[in-house]
Design a protein around this motif. Structure first.
Motif, PDB file in Angstrom:
ATOM      1  N   ASN A 218       6.728  -3.854 -10.927  1.00  0.00           N
ATOM      2  CA  ASN A 218       8.032  -4.286 -10.503  1.00  0.00           C
ATOM      3  C   ASN A 218       8.703  -5.850 -10.884  1.00  0.00           C
ATOM      4  O   ASN A 218      10.172  -6.077 -11.341  1.00  0.00           O
ATOM      5  CB  ASN A 218       9.202  -3.362  -9.290  1.00  0.00           C
ATOM      6  N   ALA A 219       8.435  -6.220 -10.569  1.00  0.00           N
ATOM      7  CA  ALA A 219       8.930  -8.603 -10.647  1.00  0.00           C
ATOM      8  C   ALA A 219       8.934  -8.459 -11.624  1.00  0.00           C
ATOM      9  O   ALA A 219       9.765  -8.816 -12.445  1.00  0.00           O
ATOM     10  CB  ALA A 219       7.986  -8.960  -9.981  1.00  0.00           C
ATOM     11  N   VAL A 220       8.143  -7.965 -12.881  1.00  0.00           N
ATOM     12  CA  VAL A 220       7.933  -8.087 -14.068  1.00  0.00           C
ATOM     13  C   VAL A 220       8.569  -7.629 -15.010  1.00  0.00           C
ATOM     14  O   VAL A 220       9.726  -8.142 -15.885  1.00  0.00           O
ATOM     15  CB  VAL A 220       6.352  -8.372 -14.887  1.00  0.00           C
ATOM     16  N   ALA A 221       9.138  -6.432 -14.199  1.00  0.00           N
ATOM     17  CA  ALA A 221      10.361  -5.598 -15.110  1.00  0.00           C
ATOM     18  C   ALA A 221      11.523  -5.990 -15.107  1.00  0.00           C
ATOM     19  O   ALA A 221      12.371  -5.762 -15.505  1.00  0.00           O
ATOM     20  CB  ALA A 221      10.587  -3.872 -14.424  1.00  0.00           C
ATOM     21  N   LEU A 222      11.568  -6.947 -13.561  1.00  0.00           N
ATOM     22  CA  LEU A 222      13.215  -7.463 -13.538  1.00  0.00           C
ATOM     23  C   LEU A 222      13.104  -8.637 -14.414  1.00  0.00           C
ATOM     24  O   LEU A 222      14.115  -8.935 -14.579  1.00  0.00           O
ATOM     25  CB  LEU A 222      12.595  -7.536 -11.893  1.00  0.00           C
ATOM     26  N   LEU A 223      11.672  -9.041 -14.397  1.00  0.00           N
ATOM     27  CA  LEU A 223      11.832 -11.099 -15.074  1.00  0.00           C
ATOM     28  C   LEU A 223      12.287  -9.914 -17.045  1.00  0.00           C
ATOM     29  O   LEU A 223      13.415 -10.740 -16.786  1.00  0.00           O
ATOM     30  CB  LEU A 223      10.936 -11.229 -15.793  1.00  0.00           C
TER      31      LEU A 223
ATOM     32  N   SER B  17      -2.320   1.210  -9.358  1.00  0.00           N
ATOM     33  CA  SER B  17      -1.046   1.190  -8.676  1.00  0.00           C
ATOM     34  C   SER B  17      -1.441   0.274  -7.712  1.00  0.00           C
ATOM     35  O   SER B  17       0.173   0.444  -7.354  1.00  0.00           O
ATOM     36  CB  SER B  17      -0.828   2.697  -8.000  1.00  0.00           C
ATOM     37  N   ARG B  18      -1.493  -0.017  -7.429  1.00  0.00           N
ATOM     38  CA  ARG B  18      -1.802  -1.380  -6.162  1.00  0.00           C
ATOM     39  C   ARG B  18      -0.925  -3.014  -7.275  1.00  0.00           C
ATOM     40  O   ARG B  18      -0.512  -3.415  -6.280  1.00  0.00           O
ATOM     41  CB  ARG B  18      -3.272  -1.969  -5.877  1.00  0.00           C
ATOM     42  N   MET B  19      -0.756  -2.673  -8.404  1.00  0.00           N
ATOM     43  CA  MET B  19      -0.154  -4.195  -9.260  1.00  0.00           C
ATOM     44  C   MET B  19       1.023  -2.815  -9.033  1.00  0.00           C
ATOM     45  O   MET B  19       1.744  -4.040  -9.490  1.00  0.00           O
ATOM     46  CB  MET B  19      -0.494  -4.417 -10.580  1.00  0.00           C
ATOM     47  N   LEU B  20       1.745  -2.294  -8.510  1.00  0.00           N
ATOM     48  CA  LEU B  20       3.091  -2.154  -8.489  1.00  0.00           C
ATOM     49  C   LEU B  20       4.106  -2.872  -8.242  1.00  0.00           C
ATOM     50  O   LEU B  20       4.927  -2.999  -8.850  1.00  0.00           O
ATOM     51  CB  LEU B  20       3.895   0.082  -7.767  1.00  0.00           C
TER      52      LEU B  20
ATOM     53  N   GLN C  49       1.094  -1.091   0.175  1.00  0.00           N
ATOM     54  CA  GLN C  49       0.023   0.257  -0.146  1.00  0.00           C
ATOM     55  C   GLN C  49       0.938   0.944   0.246  1.00  0.00           C
ATOM     56  O   GLN C  49       0.502   2.022  -0.746  1.00  0.00           O
ATOM     57  CB  GLN C  49      -1.108   0.214   1.181  1.00  0.00           C
ATOM     58  N   GLN C  50       1.604   1.234   0.987  1.00  0.00           N
ATOM     59  CA  GLN C  50       2.987   2.406   0.469  1.00  0.00           C
ATOM     60  C   GLN C  50       3.072   2.466  -0.711  1.00  0.00           C
ATOM     61  O   GLN C  50       3.476   3.608  -1.035  1.00  0.00           O
ATOM     62  CB  GLN C  50       3.847   2.177   1.755  1.00  0.00           C
ATOM     63  N   LEU C  51       3.477   0.980  -1.605  1.00  0.00           N
ATOM     64  CA  LEU C  51       4.230   2.098  -2.421  1.00  0.00           C
ATOM     65  C   LEU C  51       2.983   2.897  -3.646  1.00  0.00           C
ATOM     66  O   LEU C  51       3.266   2.968  -4.136  1.00  0.00           O
ATOM     67  CB  LEU C  51       4.506   0.260  -3.507  1.00  0.00           C
TER      68      LEU C  51
END
Length: 445
Positions: free
Chosen positions: A420-425, A413-416, A97-99
Motif C-alpha cells: 500500500n505504501a508503494v502504491a501511494l508513492l 499478504s504480510r507485505m500488504l 496481521q489484521q490486514l
C-alpha cells in the motif's frame, strides 16, 4: 490542420500504449490459463467498468482510467492453515496481521474447495515465475519488434558519404558561425572540385561506405596529396585533394566533443578536407538489433535506479523556474504532448518518414520502460511476486536439504502494508509528473 495533427499524434500513442498494456496482461493471462489457474478478470484500465463481456469463467473489459491493467487470479495469497479451536495467534490483534488476515479471508471467499488446486499459490515455483514474468517479457518482445522495424525497415539516423556542403575556406575550430572567409585559405575540398551532392566512393585507396570511413581516411592524410573518387550525376570522377593539418575537436564514442578540466574542447592536429555528410535514415542489419535492445535496457535501468533523484529534479523544475531534463521521466500527459508535437511538426527535414520513426521509437522506449519498471522487486509490481516465488523456491530447497517438511508458499499478504505504501508513492509520482508536464513541459521544437 496542425491542431488536428496534434490530436492525431495523441490518439496514435494512446492506441499504441493501450495495445502494449493489453499484450502485457495477455502475457500473464495465457500462461496462467495454460497452467490451470482460474482467472476471473482481464481488465484494461482501472476504476469504473466502461464495458465488459464474459467468455467462459473470465470477464474481459475496459475500465474508465486507462493507466494500466490487470488480471485477477484466484488464490494469490495462501489460506489460513487449520488450527485447534480456541488457539490465539500472538499477532492476531496487530494491524499488519489484521490486514493480511482480511486479505486472505477475502481471497478464500472467492472460490470453493473444488477450485483449491486452481489457485496461483498452488503453482510450482517455476510456473509462478512464468506467469509473473509473462507480462514484462511481452513488453520486451514488443520493444524488440519495434526496434527491428525501426532499424531494419525504416532506418536509423546516420551521416552518409553524400556531400551536403563544402567549406569555402579553412577557419579555426572555434570560429564564430558567421565568420568571414576574407583572407583565409581555400578549403582543400573546394580546391579539389568536390561539390554538394557528390557521393564519395574512395579516399586514398580506401573504400568508403560510412561517414566514419571518410573521417578516418581524411584525418590520417593530413599534409599529403590523396586521390578522391566521387560519383556525380551517375558519373565517376577522379579528383585530387591535399587535406591540411589543422587543430580539430576530439570526439568521444557517443559523438560528443571531449573537454578538459577547464571545460575547453580537446583538440588534435589532424587532416582537414572541409566537407560535411548528409544526414539520412539508413537501414541497419538485423544483427545490430540485439545491441540496440541491450543499450536501451541499460539506459532505462539507469533511469529507474536514479528515479528518486530525477523525480526531485522534476519537482524543483515544476515548482521553481528551472528547466526540465529532456532525458528525465515524463508522465502520460508529457508523452501525449510529445507525440502530438511529432505528428504536427512542420520542421525542415522532418518528413513523414522521420515522424513515423520517432513515434515507433517512442513506443519502443515506453515498452522497454514497462519491462524494466515491472522487474523492480516491490509489490504491487510483477517483480514483487517474482521475488516472493524465488524466496519460496530457496526456502523449499533448504527444507529438502535439511530433511524438514515443506514450508509451503510464501505468504505475500504480510507485505500488504509495504504494498500500500508503494502504491501511494506511485500515485504521488504520477500526480507530480502530470503537474510538471502541464506547468513546465518538455518540448521537442
Amino acid at each position: 490542420m496542425s491542431v488536428l495533427l496534434f490530436v492525431l499524434g495523441i490518439v496514435l500513442v494512446a492506441l499504441g500504449l493501450g495495445v502494449s498494456i493489453a499484450l502485457h496482461e495477455l502475457g500473464h493471462l495465457l500462461p496462467a490459463k495454460r497452467f490451470g489457474v482460474k482467472v476471473t478478470q482481464y481488465m484494461i484500465g482501472f476504476g469504473p467498468t466502461v464495458r465488459s463481456w464474459r467468455r467462459g469463467e473470465t470477464e474481459y473489459g475496459l475500465k474508465a482510467i486507462p493507466l494500466g491493467g490487470y488480471i485477477r487470479m484466484i488464490g494469490m495469497y495462501p489460506p489460513h492453515k487449520g488450527e485447534p479451536e480456541g488457539t490465539v495467534r500472538e499477532d492476531s490483534t496487530g494491524m499488519f496481521q489484521q490486514l493480511a488476515d482480511e486479505a486472505k479471508e477475502y481471497e478464500s471467499s472467492q472460490y470453493g474447495p473444488e477450485d483449491a488446486h486452481r489457485t496461483f499459490v498452488a503453482l510450482s515455483v517455476p510456473r509462478k515465475l512464468v506467469v509473473m514474468l509473462g507480462g514484462p517479457v511481452m513488453n520486451l518482445l514488443i520493444a524488440t519488434m519495434l526496434m527491428t522495424v525501426l532499424a531494419c525497415g525504416i532506418g536509423m539516423p546516420e551521416v552518409t558519404p553524400r556531400v551536403q556542403s563544402v567549406s569555402q575556406c579553412v577557419l579555426p575550430a572555434d570560429a564564430a558561425a558567421d565568420a568571414s572567409c576574407a583572407g583565409e585559405q581555400e578549403a582543400p575540398a573546394m580546391a579539389a572540385g568536390i561539390r554538394p551532392g557528390d557521393e564519395i566512393l574512395r579516399i586514398d585507396g580506401a573504400e568508403i561506405s560510412t561517414w566514419d570511413d571518410v573521417t578516418t581516411a581524411v584525418r590520417a592524410a593530413g599534409g599529403r596529396e590523396i586521390d578522391v573518387i566521387v560519383e556525380r550525376d551517375g558519373e565517376r570522377l577522379d579528383l585530387t585533394a591535399t587535406p591540411i593539418l589543422d587543430d580539430r575537436p576530439v570526439y568521444a564514442a557517443d559523438g560528443s566533443a571531449e573537454t578538459d578540466e577547464n571545460g575547453d574542447d580537446v583538440t588534435e592536429e589532424v587532416g582537414f578536407l572541409g566537407v560535411s555528410g548528409t544526414p539520412a535514415l539508413v537501414r541497419q542489419s538485423p544483427l545490430k538489433v540485439p545491441g540496440m535492445v541491450g543499450s536501451a535496457f541499460v539506459g532505462t535501468a539507469k533511469v529507474v535506479v536514479t528515479l528518486p533523484v530525477r523525480l526531485y529534479d522534476v519537482a524543483v523544475a515544476a515548482f521553481g523556474s528551472g528547466e526540465r531534463d529532456p532525458n528525465g521521466p515524463v508522465g502520460v500527459v508529457g508523452v501525449s504532448r510529445l507525440a502530438g508535437e511529432i505528428v504536427a511538426a512542420d520542421e525542415p527535414g522532418f518528413a513523414l518518414q522521420q515522424k513515423v520513426a520517432s513515434l515507433i521509437s517512442m513506443l519502443a522506449s515506453l515498452n522497454m520502460a514497462l519491462f524494466v519498471f515491472n522487474l523492480v522487486p516491490l509489490l504491487p509490481l510483477d517483480g514483487g511476486h517474482v521475488l516472493g516465488a524465488l524466496i519460496e523456491g530457496v526456502r523449499r530447497a533448504f527444507a529438502r536439504l535439511r530433511g524438514r517438511p515443506d514450508p509451503g508458499p510464501v505468504d505475500m499478504s504480510r507485505m500488504l502494508p509495504l504494498t500500500n505504501a508503494v502504491a501511494l508513492l506511485f500515485i504521488g509520482m504520477t500526480v507530480l509528473l502530470i503537474y510538471a508536464d502541464v506547468v513546465n513541459p518538455i518540448t521537442l521544437f
